[in-house]
Design a protein around this motif. Structure first.
Motif, PDB file in Angstrom:
ATOM      1  N   ASN A  80      -8.874 -36.624  -0.723  1.00  6.83           N
ATOM      2  CA  ASN A  80      -7.808 -37.184  -1.541  1.00  6.83           C
ATOM      3  C   ASN A  80      -6.584 -36.280  -1.462  1.00  6.83           C
ATOM      4  OD1 ASN A  80      -6.162 -38.198  -3.534  1.00  6.83           O
ATOM      5  ND2 ASN A  80      -7.701 -38.154  -5.155  1.00  6.83           N
ATOM      6  N   PRO A  81      -5.664 -36.584  -0.536  1.00  5.75           N
ATOM      7  CA  PRO A  81      -4.505 -35.707  -0.340  1.00  5.75           C
ATOM      8  C   PRO A  81      -3.625 -35.574  -1.584  1.00  5.75           C
ATOM      9  CG  PRO A  81      -4.670 -37.337   1.423  1.00  5.75           C
ATOM     10  CD  PRO A  81      -5.695 -37.705   0.410  1.00  5.75           C
ATOM     11  N   LYS A  82      -3.725 -36.565  -2.511  1.00  6.30           N
ATOM     12  CA  LYS A  82      -2.825 -36.515  -3.677  1.00  6.30           C
ATOM     13  C   LYS A  82      -3.448 -35.795  -4.872  1.00  6.30           C
ATOM     14  CE  LYS A  82      -1.071 -41.073  -2.955  1.00  6.30           C
ATOM     15  NZ  LYS A  82      -1.142 -42.285  -3.659  1.00  6.30           N
ATOM     16  N   LEU A  83      -4.665 -35.289  -4.708  1.00  5.78           N
ATOM     17  CA  LEU A  83      -5.367 -34.673  -5.836  1.00  5.78           C
ATOM     18  C   LEU A  83      -4.635 -33.422  -6.314  1.00  5.78           C
ATOM     19  CD1 LEU A  83      -8.041 -34.956  -7.429  1.00  5.78           C
ATOM     20  CD2 LEU A  83      -9.103 -33.564  -5.667  1.00  5.78           C
ATOM     21  N   LYS A  84      -4.320 -33.351  -7.611  1.00  4.51           N
ATOM     22  CA  LYS A  84      -3.695 -32.137  -8.166  1.00  4.51           C
ATOM     23  C   LYS A  84      -4.813 -31.176  -8.539  1.00  4.51           C
ATOM     24  CE  LYS A  84      -0.002 -31.312 -10.296  1.00  4.51           C
ATOM     25  NZ  LYS A  84       0.778 -30.917  -9.109  1.00  4.51           N
ATOM     26  N   ILE A  85      -4.702 -29.925  -8.117  1.00  2.00           N
ATOM     27  CA  ILE A  85      -5.794 -28.966  -8.343  1.00  2.00           C
ATOM     28  C   ILE A  85      -5.326 -27.836  -9.259  1.00  2.00           C
ATOM     29  CG2 ILE A  85      -7.411 -27.392  -7.227  1.00  2.00           C
ATOM     30  CD1 ILE A  85      -7.319 -29.140  -4.769  1.00  2.00           C
TER      31      ILE A  85
END
Lengths: 114, 225
Positions: B190-195
């Motif tokens: 998921n490239p848009k995942l905020k970590i």
């Protein structure tokens, strides 16, 4: 997976369609099942047999399964390939930029009833 | 014998749940209430992190919590001790919540006067990911002792989440957990995942997480669309 939960969802949908169409008896329900949907067919069949007996509308209904093969698309080389055979890495160009285009469906296709 | 006819349905068995989830979101928008679905394995620190989050935000936002477990009221009691309104949902053996159960919980909690509701889902990395609960955003916690390979082993949950909190960073020195690898694997799914790497125990990193949540709640509750 939630084979029994899935059966309950199917029964709920069929009962709704039954009401909309004034059905009294369902003879079969056709489910399109994707190859990588994670559903275990044998368990689904057992849960089905158990659950439908408790309904009036579906008590003799057969569950028919139409399998859908799993296909993955590679964004790097614009080709599709068999998911189960090759996994996430494209067998043509080795790219990881791939995603599933079909194969995880659990679709209620049609109902045969009167 | 009546004539048998074929009625085409052609819809996913999850369609009913998805429709219900959309209805929940529309109602929450009308009420200006933000629902966050919080997921993870058992023991990753959901409740502790939630308590810390409540501490940080309770003076600015009216918060409610729905705790979901198979049994017991351990978590709901911990949250209630923070002074925030909470209810305990017992799934009765089900391994996840769906939109129907969430709606029942929201009705019981009473949400008209709340800005933020957090649904602490059942501890499980597999099933909760499959069911839209009607939440505005999905967050998950992966804790350091669980290992950095989890995004490879449990792809769906990483795909459906908006936020990944990496909890227990205070114990990084004692485990073979590679923060760079977990970011790489998670972004593959998921490239848009905020970590957000955090420690609910020490408070490290929690500021960035609560800032994000505060901003999301503000946007949802105060925008028209």
């Amino acid at each position: 997976m939630h084979e029994l939960g899935i059966v309950f969802h199917i029964i709920k949908t069929v009962e709704r369609v039954g009401e909309e169409n004034q059905l009294t008896t369902v003879s079969s329900v056709t489910l399109q099942l994707g190859e990588v949907s994670g559903v275990v067919q044998a368990e689904l069949a057992d849960c089905w047999k158990w659950a439908v007996k408790k309904t009036e509308l579906l008590k003799n209904a057969e569950l028919l399964i139409e399998p859908i093969p799993a296909v993955t698309f590679c964004e790097s080389c614009n080709t599709t390939y068999e998911t189960v055979r090759h996994g996430r890495i494209c067998p043509y160009c080795g790219s990881e930029r791939t995603y599933l285009v079909q194969g995880n469906e659990i679709n209620l296709k049609e109902i045969a009833a009167c | 014998m009546d004539r048998i006819r074929i009625i085409e349905v052609k819809e996913s068995i999850f369609a009913d749940n998805n429709r219900e989830a959309d209805r929940i979101r529309a109602e929450l928008k009308r009420q200006k209430t933000f629902l966050l679905n919080l997921m993870s394995s058992p023991g990753s620190g959901k409740t502790t992190l939630l308590m810390r989050t409540i501490e940080a935000l309770k003076d600015e936002l009216r918060i409610g919590v729905m705790e979901a477990d198979i049994d017991s009221s351990v978590d709901a009691e911990k949250i209630a001790a923070t002074g925030v309104r909470s209810i305990q949902l017992h799934t009765g053996g089900m391994c996840h919540l769906d939109a129907g159960m969430t709606e029942q919980g929201l009705k019981e909690l009473g949400t008209e006067d709340l800005d933020l509701v957090v649904l602490e889902n059942v501890g499980n990395l597999v099933c909760p990911a499959e069911f839209d609960t009607g939440a505005v955003k999905n967050a998950m916690i992966l804790s350091v002792p669980e290992g950095h390979d989890k995004p490879l082993k449990y792809p769906l949950i990483f795909t459906v989440c908006d936020v990944l909190l990496i909890n227990k960073i205070d114990v990084l020195p004692y485990f073979d957990f590679d923060l760079d690898k977990v970011r790489e694997y998670a972004h593959m799914r998921n490239p848009k995942l905020k970590i957000f790497p955090v420690s609910a125990k020490t408070g490290e990193g929690m500021g960035a997480w609560t800032d994000w949540l505060r901003q999301q709640v503000g946007e949802w509750n105060h925008s028209e669309s």
